[in-house]
Design an enzyme around this catalytic site. Structure first.
Site, PDB file in Angstrom:
ATOM      1  N   LYS A  12       0.842  -1.208   0.000  1.00 62.73           N
ATOM      2  CA  LYS A  12       0.000   0.000   0.000  1.00 62.73           C
ATOM      3  C   LYS A  12       0.867   1.244   0.000  1.00 62.73           C
ATOM      4  O   LYS A  12       2.046   1.232   0.366  1.00 62.73           O
ATOM      5  CB  LYS A  12      -0.932   0.001   1.214  1.00 62.73           C
ATOM      6  CG  LYS A  12      -0.258  -0.020   2.587  1.00 62.73           C
ATOM      7  CD  LYS A  12       0.212   1.329   3.115  1.00 62.73           C
ATOM      8  CE  LYS A  12       0.780   1.232   4.528  1.00 62.73           C
ATOM      9  NZ  LYS A  12       1.464   2.488   4.971  1.00 62.73           N
ATOM     10  N   PRO A  96       9.550  -4.928   0.740  1.00 64.32           N
ATOM     11  CA  PRO A  96      10.614  -4.754   1.731  1.00 64.32           C
ATOM     12  C   PRO A  96      10.062  -4.401   3.112  1.00 64.32           C
ATOM     13  O   PRO A  96       9.074  -3.666   3.227  1.00 64.32           O
ATOM     14  CB  PRO A  96      11.463  -3.624   1.152  1.00 64.32           C
ATOM     15  CG  PRO A  96      10.551  -2.891   0.233  1.00 64.32           C
ATOM     16  CD  PRO A  96       9.604  -3.915  -0.323  1.00 64.32           C
ATOM     17  N   GLY A  98      10.234  -2.556   6.807  1.00 62.56           N
ATOM     18  CA  GLY A  98      10.687  -1.246   7.241  1.00 62.56           C
ATOM     19  C   GLY A  98      10.589  -0.184   6.182  1.00 62.56           C
ATOM     20  O   GLY A  98      11.377   0.765   6.170  1.00 62.56           O
ATOM     21  N   LEU A 101       5.324   0.252   3.476  1.00 64.47           N
ATOM     22  CA  LEU A 101       4.494  -0.295   2.393  1.00 64.47           C
ATOM     23  C   LEU A 101       3.461  -1.305   2.897  1.00 64.47           C
ATOM     24  O   LEU A 101       2.688  -1.844   2.106  1.00 64.47           O
ATOM     25  CB  LEU A 101       5.384  -0.949   1.338  1.00 64.47           C
ATOM     26  CG  LEU A 101       6.294   0.021   0.567  1.00 64.47           C
ATOM     27  CD1 LEU A 101       7.337  -0.748  -0.243  1.00 64.47           C
ATOM     28  CD2 LEU A 101       5.478   0.920  -0.350  1.00 64.47           C
ATOM     29  N   GLY A 102       3.460  -1.565   4.192  1.00 62.45           N
ATOM     30  CA  GLY A 102       2.405  -2.389   4.782  1.00 62.45           C
ATOM     31  C   GLY A 102       2.503  -3.866   4.523  1.00 62.45           C
ATOM     32  O   GLY A 102       1.485  -4.551   4.573  1.00 62.45           O
ATOM     33  N   GLY A 104       3.650  -6.452   6.280  1.00 63.00           N
ATOM     34  CA  GLY A 104       3.187  -7.297   7.376  1.00 63.00           C
ATOM     35  C   GLY A 104       1.679  -7.252   7.548  1.00 63.00           C
ATOM     36  O   GLY A 104       1.033  -8.284   7.733  1.00 63.00           O
ATOM     37  N   SER A 105       1.115  -6.057   7.471  1.00 59.38           N
ATOM     38  CA  SER A 105      -0.339  -5.909   7.601  1.00 59.38           C
ATOM     39  C   SER A 105      -1.066  -6.580   6.446  1.00 59.38           C
ATOM     40  O   SER A 105      -2.114  -7.211   6.621  1.00 59.38           O
ATOM     41  CB  SER A 105      -0.721  -4.427   7.663  1.00 59.38           C
ATOM     42  OG  SER A 105      -0.189  -3.820   8.812  1.00 59.38           O
ATOM     43  N   SER A 106      -0.514  -6.447   5.248  1.00 56.76           N
ATOM     44  CA  SER A 106      -1.115  -7.075   4.076  1.00 56.76           C
ATOM     45  C   SER A 106      -1.087  -8.595   4.200  1.00 56.76           C
ATOM     46  O   SER A 106      -2.071  -9.278   3.878  1.00 56.76           O
ATOM     47  CB  SER A 106      -0.385  -6.639   2.806  1.00 56.76           C
ATOM     48  OG  SER A 106      -0.994  -7.167   1.655  1.00 56.76           O
ATOM     49  N   ASP A 138      -3.336  -0.975  10.348  1.00 51.51           N
ATOM     50  CA  ASP A 138      -3.345  -0.985   8.883  1.00 51.51           C
ATOM     51  C   ASP A 138      -3.993  -2.233   8.298  1.00 51.51           C
ATOM     52  O   ASP A 138      -4.219  -2.287   7.081  1.00 51.51           O
ATOM     53  CB  ASP A 138      -1.913  -0.881   8.336  1.00 51.51           C
ATOM     54  CG  ASP A 138      -1.350   0.522   8.430  1.00 51.51           C
ATOM     55  OD1 ASP A 138      -2.101   1.441   8.813  1.00 51.51           O
ATOM     56  OD2 ASP A 138      -0.158   0.707   8.131  1.00 51.51           O
TER      57      ASP A 138
END
Length: 310
Positions: A12, A96, A98, A101-102, A104-106, A138
């Site tokens: 994201k 990547p 850190g 771009l989200g 982990g949440s995605s 997120d």
């Protein structure tokens, strides 16, 4: 084992990000517009009949089951629904860490949506969004599945139109922990609240250039704080400004993006940047990763869920 499924989990961007207040419990109140891009992690799910939930393959260094959002999402859905099924999960990383771009949440959201389908647990979109919020602010937007105007801690979402755009992503070889940014006393916590029509009206002005109107609406108030902790981010922004390219950081960084109306212009600009940007940044030991991605209006798994209240 059975029912193998391979699912993309998109990254994201925050087109802007304002902090408009802070709750008594310390959580910050935000306003942002989220949109998805064609940069994916890929998750493979294999259903198990023994109830075991496991992560297979390579994981991030130091990642335990207790802080692995993929495992936590699977366990949360299993506990909430009472299913006796389990799953083996592998994740092929391309987003990547850190970067803001989200990823982990995605991954967590995709896990909830995929297992809701594979396990036949039958939760609707709002129910999964409520579960996702327990994993992170997120996560719900990925389950919401459309470009969205977000408020609260990120859980109050309204669909918002975003034009067809291509983005040049620039990821410096540095990261700043999100908690560090939000704890910083210099963070702007009193941005003037806006309404959704402020954003939609700004980007559709008669003579507006979408490259400028989308990328230049508001600001990301986390950006100057991240620049304070990471000179690489600050230097990269200055280098882009010299080229009259309006770049913005997404989330808490460190990835920057520049919006363009067409792929050809974005690609040409990315090639030029790859060739010259390190020369202008003598402090940087490693050049930033640069790539071109297309914006997405909807999440790839959007049609997997029934709508709110169905």
């Amino acid at each position: 084992m059975s029912s193998l499924l391979r699912v993309p989990a998109p990254a994201k961007l925050n087109l802007f990000l304002h902090v408009v207040g802070q709750r008594p419990d310390g959580y910050h109140l935000l306003q942002s517009v989220f949109t998805f891009i064609e940069l994916y992690d890929y998750l493979d799910f294999t259903v198990r009949s023994d109830g075991v939930i496991e992560r297979q393959g390579q994981t991030l260094e130091g990642l335990t089951a207790e802080n692995d959002l993929i495992i936590r999402a699977a366990r949360l859905l299993q506990h909430h629904t009472g299913t006796t099924l389990g799953v083996s999960i592998q994740c092929e990383k391309h987003i990547p860490a850190g970067a803001g771009l989200g990823g982990g949440s995605s991954n967590a959201a995709t896990t909830l949506m995929a297992l809701n389908r594979l396990w036949g647990t039958g939760l609707n979109r709002q129910q999964l969004m409520d579960l996702g919020l327990q994993l992170g602010a997120d996560v719900p937007v990925f389950i919401f599945g459309r470009s969205a105007f977000a408020e609260g801690v990120g859980e109050h979402l309204q669909a918002v139109p975003v034009p067809d755009l291509y983005y040049v992503l620039l990821k410096p070889a540095v990261s700043v922990p999100t908690p560090t940014i939000f704890r910083d006393k210099g963070l702007t916590r009193d941005s003037k609240p806006i309404i959704i029509t402020d954003f939609t009206g700004y980007q559709t002005q008669p003579d507006a250039d979408y490259h400028q109107s989308v990328a230049m609406f508001g600001s990301n108030v986390l950006e100057p704080v991240a620049c304070k902790y990471a000179a690489e981010i600050n230097d990269l922004l200055l280098s882009l400004q010299k080229r009259k390219l309006h770049a913005r950081m997404t989330g808490s960084g460190s990835c920057l993006f520049i919006a363009f109306c067409d792929k050809e212009t974005a690609t040409r600009q990315s090639i030029q940047l790859c060739g010259t940007i390190l020369h202008e940044q003598p402090m940087v030991q490693k050049s930033p990763d640069i790539q071109v991605v297309k914006g997405l209006h909807t999440h790839p798994q959007y049609n997997w869920l029934t709508e709110f209240g169905d």
